[in-house]
Design an enzyme around this catalytic site. Structure first.
Site, mmCIF file in Angstrom:
data_model
loop_
_atom_site.group_PDB
_atom_site.id
_atom_site.type_symbol
_atom_site.label_atom_id
_atom_site.label_comp_id
_atom_site.label_asym_id
_atom_site.label_seq_id
_atom_site.Cartn_x
_atom_site.Cartn_y
_atom_site.Cartn_z
ATOM 1 N N GLU A 65 3.259 0.899 6.255
ATOM 2 C CA GLU A 65 2.475 1.928 5.559
ATOM 3 C C GLU A 65 2.854 3.345 5.990
ATOM 4 O O GLU A 65 2.031 4.070 6.573
ATOM 5 C CB GLU A 65 0.979 1.696 5.791
ATOM 6 C CG GLU A 65 0.495 0.345 5.332
ATOM 7 C CD GLU A 65 -1.015 0.138 5.571
ATOM 8 O OE1 GLU A 65 -1.714 1.090 5.925
ATOM 9 O OE2 GLU A 65 -1.480 -1.007 5.380
ATOM 10 N N GLU A 113 -0.134 -7.806 3.923
ATOM 11 C CA GLU A 113 -1.527 -7.714 4.403
ATOM 12 C C GLU A 113 -2.454 -7.786 3.212
ATOM 13 O O GLU A 113 -2.172 -7.213 2.153
ATOM 14 C CB GLU A 113 -1.816 -6.366 5.068
ATOM 15 C CG GLU A 113 -1.276 -6.172 6.434
ATOM 16 C CD GLU A 113 -1.615 -4.787 7.000
ATOM 17 O OE1 GLU A 113 -2.644 -4.200 6.601
ATOM 18 O OE2 GLU A 113 -0.838 -4.322 7.825
HETATM 19 O O1 IFM Z 1 -6.045 -2.289 10.075
HETATM 20 C C1 IFM Z 1 -5.249 -1.790 9.049
HETATM 21 C C2 IFM Z 1 -3.784 -2.025 9.344
HETATM 22 O O2 IFM Z 1 -3.404 -1.461 10.555
HETATM 23 C C3 IFM Z 1 -2.935 -1.405 8.260
HETATM 24 N N1 IFM Z 1 -3.365 -1.824 6.953
HETATM 25 C C4 IFM Z 1 -4.773 -1.759 6.645
HETATM 26 C C5 IFM Z 1 -5.581 -2.450 7.743
HETATM 27 C C6 IFM Z 1 -7.070 -2.387 7.410
HETATM 28 O O3 IFM Z 1 -7.500 -1.068 7.330
#
Ligand code: IFM
Length: 447
Positions: free
Chosen positions: A166, A354
């Site tokens: 990200e 994710e």
């Molecule tokens: O915890 C975060 C992660 O570090 C990066 N993506 C989103 C998750 C939830 O906010």
């Protein structure tokens, strides 16, 4: 009975990141990272929390791998803490830090779990921040050297890599609105930071190939399902600016070798300095794109909506609702995000790197959590993943965020995203109902 069957080699997994779970922030030679520095300053984190201990994964790693084994995942995505292996970000390495990750990889392989390593999940060594961090172009070569060190230690046994997690969060939150480390509130730096992050990505991919490693290397982006609030031209343009900053600036650079015109014209003098050859490096082909998907977002024009003049509203449907983060649950949005990527950039292999939700998660006396909401959330999103595959999208895997409750950045330990509950006093782990539900999905390769 299984209604939604996934391809035989589908990668069911879970994700974590170093700073959010490891703890041991200054042990065995680890250097300070920007998240150590940021979280040690007052009022940055809810309840003044920090990752000093977190889930203490650094000390409990074998037990955590045993949990992964019990869950039955095919793959585990984790990140390496740069300052644990190179305390200053460059120069002398910390062998004990490297040994920790070697041991983790060995443990995973011994139980047939495929390691998927993210090289950078936001925790820049503080010493590099003191030299300007990602605004300084030198950080690009330091990152590439760091990546090479990790490759030379682990790439003989690890064949799935992401350069960044990200990068948008680093550029536009870390350097733009200061609610994440390094805590800089200056959007004029955000675009140069974006460019350097992407350059570091591209040069690392080139190094990986040059050194003859044969695994898959890509990058992880977060992409919401965003859409304009109306067909009014001002809303449409506001949405386009928002989309280009959220996703397009990264994906156009990675797959088309250019930054989106509309956004670049809008930001005018904040455009990054691009040296000849940079965009070719950034465009170096990747083996997969990781997408982190959480929510739906409606975008409209608003005169006072910051320099992009956008207003956002979390979008959900009444029967879906919002997570504990206040994020709009939008499972169909996942399918739309994947379709849009295919339409714009072709048949790139995709991975949901994710996806998950924070829920209320109140444990019973034994600490067991009946998190039906999380199960519902996952089921609906897996369903979108399944539909994506049916429609010909090259989706290779799905990683749930997260294996266990952990440090949720500026929100500290309040949101709980885990399939496993962590008792932050005893550091005990207790699998939640969703853990057993997911275990069943994986064992049947569907649901
Ligand atoms: O915890 C975060 C992660 O570090 C990066 N993506 C989103 C998750 C939830 O906010």
């Amino acid at each position: 009975m299984v209604n939604k069957q996934f391809p035989p080699d589908f990668l069911w997994g879970v994700s974590t990141s170093a700073y959010q779970i490891e703890g041991a922030w200054n042990e065995e030679g680890k250097g300070e990272s920007i998240w150590d520095r940021y979280s040690h300053q007052p009022n940055h984190i809810l309840n003044n929390g920090n990752g000093d201990i977190a889930c203490d994964h650094y000390h409990s790693m074998p037990q955590d791998v045993a949990l992964l084994k019990e869950l039955g995942v095919k793959s585990y995505r984790f990140s390496v803490s740069w300052s644990r292996v190179l305390p200053l970000g460059f120069g002398e390495k910390n062998q004990k830090g490297l040994d920790f990750y070697k041991k983790l990889v060995d443990e995973l392989l011994s139980v047939n779990i495929k390691p998927f390593i993210t090289l950078y999940h936001w925790d820049l060594p503080q010493a590099l921040q003191d030299r300007g961090g990602w605004v300084n172009r030198d950080t690009v070569s330091h990152f590439t050297d760091y990546a090479n060190l990790i490759f030379s230690s682990l790439a003989d046994r690890v064949d799935m890599w992401a350069t960044h997690n990200e990068p948008r969060v680093v550029s536009f939150i870390g350097y733009g609105n200061a609610t994440m480390a390094p805590g800089i509130a200056d959007f004029s730096k955000s675009y140069q930071v974006t460019h350097h992050l992407l350059l570091a990505h591209g040069s690392t991919v080139q190094e990986y190939r040059k050194n003859g490693y044969h695994g898959d290397i890509g990058i992880v982006l977060d992409s919401e399902h965003s859409f304009p609030a109306s067909f009014h031209p001002e809303d449409l343009l506001a949405w386009q600016r928002y989309y280009e900053q959220d996703t397009g600036i990264f994906t156009d650079a990675l797959f088309l070798g250019k930054y989106p015109d509309l956004l670049m014209n809008w930001i005018g003098p904040m455009q990054p300095e691009i040296k000849p050859g940079d965009m070719e490096i950034i465009r170096e082909p990747i083996d997969f794109l990781g997408i982190n998907y959480y929510r739906g977002m409606e975008v409209s024009f608003h005169q006072t909506g910051g320099y992009l003049k956008c207003k956002t509203r979390h979008e959900t449907l009444p029967m879906w609702g919002y997570t504990e983060m206040g994020w709009g649950i939008h499972p169909k949005g996942l399918l739309m995000v994947l379709k849009n990527l295919k339409e714009r950039y072709g048949d790139i292999p995709l991975v949901i790197s994710e996806s998950g939700c924070a829920t209320r998660d109140i444990g019973d006396e034994a600490g067991y959590v009946d998190d039906q909401e999380r199960i519902d959330y996952l089921r609906m999103h897996f369903e979108s993943g399944w539909h994506a595959i049916q429609s010909g999208i090259n989706l290779k895997g799905y990683y749930v965020w997260s294996l266990m409750d952990n440090f949720e950045w500026s929100q500290g330990y309040s949101p709980r995203f885990g399939l496993v509950r962590v008792n932050y006093d005893s550091l005990g782990r207790i699998p939640k109902k969703s853990f057993y539900w997911y275990q069943n999905v994986i064992s049947k390769n569907g649901f």
